[in-house]
Scaffold this motif. Structure first.
Motif, PDB file in Angstrom:
ATOM      1  N   GLU A  37     -40.292 -17.979 -22.833  1.00  0.00           N
ATOM      2  CA  GLU A  37     -40.479 -18.015 -24.285  1.00  0.00           C
ATOM      3  C   GLU A  37     -39.723 -16.861 -24.913  1.00  0.00           C
ATOM      4  O   GLU A  37     -39.251 -15.957 -24.221  1.00  0.00           O
ATOM      5  CB  GLU A  37     -41.968 -17.942 -24.647  1.00  0.00           C
ATOM      6  CG  GLU A  37     -42.669 -16.723 -24.099  1.00  0.00           C
ATOM      7  CD  GLU A  37     -44.164 -16.741 -24.367  1.00  0.00           C
ATOM      8  OE1 GLU A  37     -44.749 -15.644 -24.355  1.00  0.00           O
ATOM      9  OE2 GLU A  37     -44.731 -17.827 -24.588  1.00  0.00           O
ATOM     10  N   GLY A  38     -39.579 -16.907 -26.201  1.00  0.00           N
ATOM     11  CA  GLY A  38     -38.895 -15.840 -26.910  1.00  0.00           C
ATOM     12  C   GLY A  38     -37.457 -16.187 -27.244  1.00  0.00           C
ATOM     13  O   GLY A  38     -36.895 -17.183 -26.773  1.00  0.00           O
ATOM     14  N   GLU A  39     -36.857 -15.356 -28.065  1.00  0.00           N
ATOM     15  CA  GLU A  39     -35.519 -15.616 -28.598  1.00  0.00           C
ATOM     16  C   GLU A  39     -34.459 -15.657 -27.499  1.00  0.00           C
ATOM     17  O   GLU A  39     -33.602 -16.544 -27.476  1.00  0.00           O
ATOM     18  CB  GLU A  39     -35.158 -14.535 -29.624  1.00  0.00           C
ATOM     19  CG  GLU A  39     -33.827 -14.778 -30.314  1.00  0.00           C
ATOM     20  CD  GLU A  39     -33.526 -13.720 -31.373  1.00  0.00           C
ATOM     21  OE1 GLU A  39     -32.356 -13.662 -31.801  1.00  0.00           O
ATOM     22  OE2 GLU A  39     -34.452 -12.978 -31.751  1.00  0.00           O
ATOM     23  N   GLU A  40     -34.510 -14.717 -26.535  1.00  0.00           N
ATOM     24  CA  GLU A  40     -33.506 -14.673 -25.475  1.00  0.00           C
ATOM     25  C   GLU A  40     -33.601 -15.903 -24.571  1.00  0.00           C
ATOM     26  O   GLU A  40     -32.578 -16.451 -24.139  1.00  0.00           O
ATOM     27  CB  GLU A  40     -33.667 -13.394 -24.644  1.00  0.00           C
ATOM     28  CG  GLU A  40     -33.235 -12.122 -25.356  1.00  0.00           C
ATOM     29  CD  GLU A  40     -31.778 -12.183 -25.776  1.00  0.00           C
ATOM     30  OE1 GLU A  40     -30.927 -12.528 -24.922  1.00  0.00           O
ATOM     31  OE2 GLU A  40     -31.482 -11.897 -26.952  1.00  0.00           O
ATOM     32  N   TYR A  41     -34.833 -16.320 -24.312  1.00  0.00           N
ATOM     33  CA  TYR A  41     -35.033 -17.516 -23.488  1.00  0.00           C
ATOM     34  C   TYR A  41     -34.426 -18.735 -24.172  1.00  0.00           C
ATOM     35  O   TYR A  41     -33.726 -19.535 -23.549  1.00  0.00           O
ATOM     36  CB  TYR A  41     -36.514 -17.727 -23.221  1.00  0.00           C
ATOM     37  CG  TYR A  41     -36.836 -19.022 -22.482  1.00  0.00           C
ATOM     38  CD1 TYR A  41     -36.676 -19.121 -21.111  1.00  0.00           C
ATOM     39  CD2 TYR A  41     -37.295 -20.144 -23.184  1.00  0.00           C
ATOM     40  CE1 TYR A  41     -36.966 -20.294 -20.432  1.00  0.00           C
ATOM     41  CE2 TYR A  41     -37.577 -21.329 -22.513  1.00  0.00           C
ATOM     42  CZ  TYR A  41     -37.414 -21.398 -21.148  1.00  0.00           C
ATOM     43  OH  TYR A  41     -37.700 -22.565 -20.487  1.00  0.00           O
ATOM     44  N   GLU A  42     -34.686 -18.889 -25.468  1.00  0.00           N
ATOM     45  CA  GLU A  42     -34.177 -20.049 -26.194  1.00  0.00           C
ATOM     46  C   GLU A  42     -32.652 -20.034 -26.266  1.00  0.00           C
ATOM     47  O   GLU A  42     -32.008 -21.091 -26.188  1.00  0.00           O
ATOM     48  CB  GLU A  42     -34.776 -20.101 -27.601  1.00  0.00           C
ATOM     49  CG  GLU A  42     -36.279 -20.398 -27.628  1.00  0.00           C
ATOM     50  CD  GLU A  42     -36.631 -21.733 -26.979  1.00  0.00           C
ATOM     51  OE1 GLU A  42     -35.777 -22.659 -27.001  1.00  0.00           O
ATOM     52  OE2 GLU A  42     -37.750 -21.861 -26.447  1.00  0.00           O
ATOM     53  N   LYS A  43     -32.067 -18.847 -26.358  1.00  0.00           N
ATOM     54  CA  LYS A  43     -30.598 -18.744 -26.355  1.00  0.00           C
ATOM     55  C   LYS A  43     -30.043 -19.216 -25.014  1.00  0.00           C
ATOM     56  O   LYS A  43     -29.042 -19.930 -24.944  1.00  0.00           O
ATOM     57  CB  LYS A  43     -30.171 -17.307 -26.613  1.00  0.00           C
ATOM     58  CG  LYS A  43     -30.284 -16.857 -28.063  1.00  0.00           C
ATOM     59  CD  LYS A  43     -29.776 -15.437 -28.215  1.00  0.00           C
ATOM     60  CE  LYS A  43     -29.872 -14.972 -29.666  1.00  0.00           C
ATOM     61  NZ  LYS A  43     -29.415 -13.560 -29.799  1.00  0.00           N
TER      62      LYS A  43
ATOM     63  N   GLU B  60     -30.239 -22.957 -24.748  1.00  0.00           N
ATOM     64  CA  GLU B  60     -29.191 -23.606 -25.538  1.00  0.00           C
ATOM     65  C   GLU B  60     -27.850 -23.558 -24.814  1.00  0.00           C
ATOM     66  O   GLU B  60     -27.065 -24.513 -24.860  1.00  0.00           O
ATOM     67  CB  GLU B  60     -29.079 -22.942 -26.917  1.00  0.00           C
ATOM     68  CG  GLU B  60     -30.183 -23.349 -27.876  1.00  0.00           C
ATOM     69  CD  GLU B  60     -30.230 -24.858 -28.098  1.00  0.00           C
ATOM     70  OE1 GLU B  60     -29.158 -25.458 -28.351  1.00  0.00           O
ATOM     71  OE2 GLU B  60     -31.322 -25.437 -28.011  1.00  0.00           O
TER      72      GLU B  60
END
Length: 435
Positions: A41-47, A50
């Motif tokens: 989870e979190g912004e780095e994970y989502e990046k 993607e």
């Protein structure tokens, strides 16, 4: 021209193929799998997700889907890896260890009135099939040191109706198989090794699960070696049955000698005393892939567990209230699936129930595997008398209620192992002090 991919309709090159897979998985499905297998989870994970998605989009334009999703080359490769590791021939990858047990029980032509000797403590899967077909369960008492089946008690409980003996290698620690096999051969009784915990264990130079007439291993999610959550391998030493092993996990279908105007024949499987009907315990290609990958690194998995077990044993070895456990010797190499912790209640200042509570309060997960089978309501429903059976298994009652529990031994940091050892020693010191 395209080629049919399903062995059931393998007609060679064709303009109108009939593929094996009814509906393929797509790139969106693959991304869901990536998220499932690599949670975060979190912004780095989502990046990162993607970025993977972009590459999967590229791959999707170049790739083709698998031609089969079950009983294909990946399953065959997993079986070959297990045969090589176990030094066996013709093992079958099945849905779970329970399915492997069923094949062995069916080979024994187990039915109403037949008797099966099982240890007083094991998982329900060991006894489920015998109970379901009206066979009588006879419970063998335990060896007080290993909590495995006691061969001396097994011999006392054999009758002329005994068809199968099922030694269960609890926690991956081998049963005294020489004694069991001697008894079985003397009385012409089939031996089914429940090696659910014991993939990779060694007894006197032989792989556990390959000593009896049949052996079955579990690759359920909690086991040392897994196949994406479920799966099992079944082996046999019955030479005459080995050619039928794989067919016995898929209805006895025979594609080598099809009946007239059809794709295959269906054969009865040859049992010890007569034929039996095979059912379906097929496995998937993704399970086969998962199993093969873990088997390839299994020695490393065992080494890590052994190191943890040896550390705990060393830390506890100076306390005379703790009964020492044999983590390995020249004759026996366990799998360290579970760590058996036993105490002497008289020296510990209380029984294991008190110790279990103290460990739980300190944050150490522990649980005795498993409960005595004859205590379950299922057995009462089928007419078994818990109190009468308990009288025939006094060691089981005593060690379960007063002496043993099991500890986690895998996936732990050095700090967690140290904390667990400290917690055990502190808890016993508290018990001895009457706290």
């Amino acid at each position: 021209m395209a080629k049919s991919t399903d062995f059931r309709y393998n007609t060679g090159a064709t303009r109108v193929p009939w593929p094996a897979v009814g509906e393929n998985y797509n790139k969106e499905d693959l991304m869901a799998v990536v998220r499932f297998m690599m949670k975060g989870e979190g912004e780095e994970y989502e990046k990162a997700i993607e970025a993977v998605k972009v590459e999967v989009e590229k791959l999707d334009k170049l790739a083709t889907p698998p031609g089969k999703l079950s009983l294909g080359p990946q399953v065959e490769a997993a079986e070959a890896a297990c045969d090589e590791y176990l030094k066996t021939s013709g093992c079958a990858f099945v849905a779970n260890a329970t399915a492997g047990f069923e094949i062995a029980y069916k080979y024994a032509n187990l039915g109403p009135g037949d008797e099966v000797i099982v240890p007083a403590i094991t998982f329900i899967a060991t006894m489920a099939y015998p109970l379901s077909v009206g066979a009588k369960l006879v419970f063998a008492d335990l060896d007080p040191l290993t909590c495995n089946m006691d061969p001396k008690d097994v011999e006392k409980k054999i009758t002329d109706k005994t068809k199968v003996i099922v030694p269960v290698h609890i926690g991956g620690y081998p049963v005294d198989m020489d004694a069991i096999m001697e008894i079985a051969r003397k009385h012409n009784i089939l031996v089914l090794e429940d090696a659910a915990h014991a993939f990779g264990a060694v007894y006197k130079g032989k792989m556990v699960g390959t000593i009896g007439d049949f052996g079955a291993y579990s690759f359920h999610e909690v086991k040392n070696c897994t196949s994406f959550g479920e799966g099992g391998i079944v082996t046999t030493n019955v030479d005459a049955f080995r050619p039928f092993m794989k067919r016995s996990r898929f209805f006895g279908c025979n594609f080598d000698t099809p009946i007239e105007n059809w794709l295959y024949d269906v054969n009865a499987m040859p049992g010890k005393y007569g034929p039996f009907v095979a059912l379906n315990s097929s496995t998937t290609e993704i399970q086969g892939l998962g199993l093969r990958l873990q088997v390839e690194r299994y020695e490393k998995i065992l080494a890590e567990r052994k190191a943890a077990a040896e550390y705990i044993t060393k830390r506890l070895s100076g306390n005379d209230a703790i009964i020492p456990q044999d983590v390995s010797n020249p004759d026996v190499q366990p799998t360290y699936h579970l760590y058996l912790l036993q105490i002497d209640p008289a020296k510990a200042g209380g029984n294991v129930q008190t110790l279990k509570q103290k460990l739980t309060e300190k944050g150490v997960t522990n649980i005795p595997h498993f409960g005595p089978l004859f205590h379950f309501d299922l057995l009462k429903t089928y007419g078994y008398d818990k109190d009468e059976i308990a009288k025939t298994c006094p060691v089981c009652e005593e060690v379960f209620n007063n002496r043993f529990t099991h500890l986690p031994i895998y996936g732990l940091t050095g700090e967690q192992l140290e904390f667990m050892a400290d917690a055990i020693l502190e808890s016993i010191a508290e018990m001895q002090a009457g706290k």
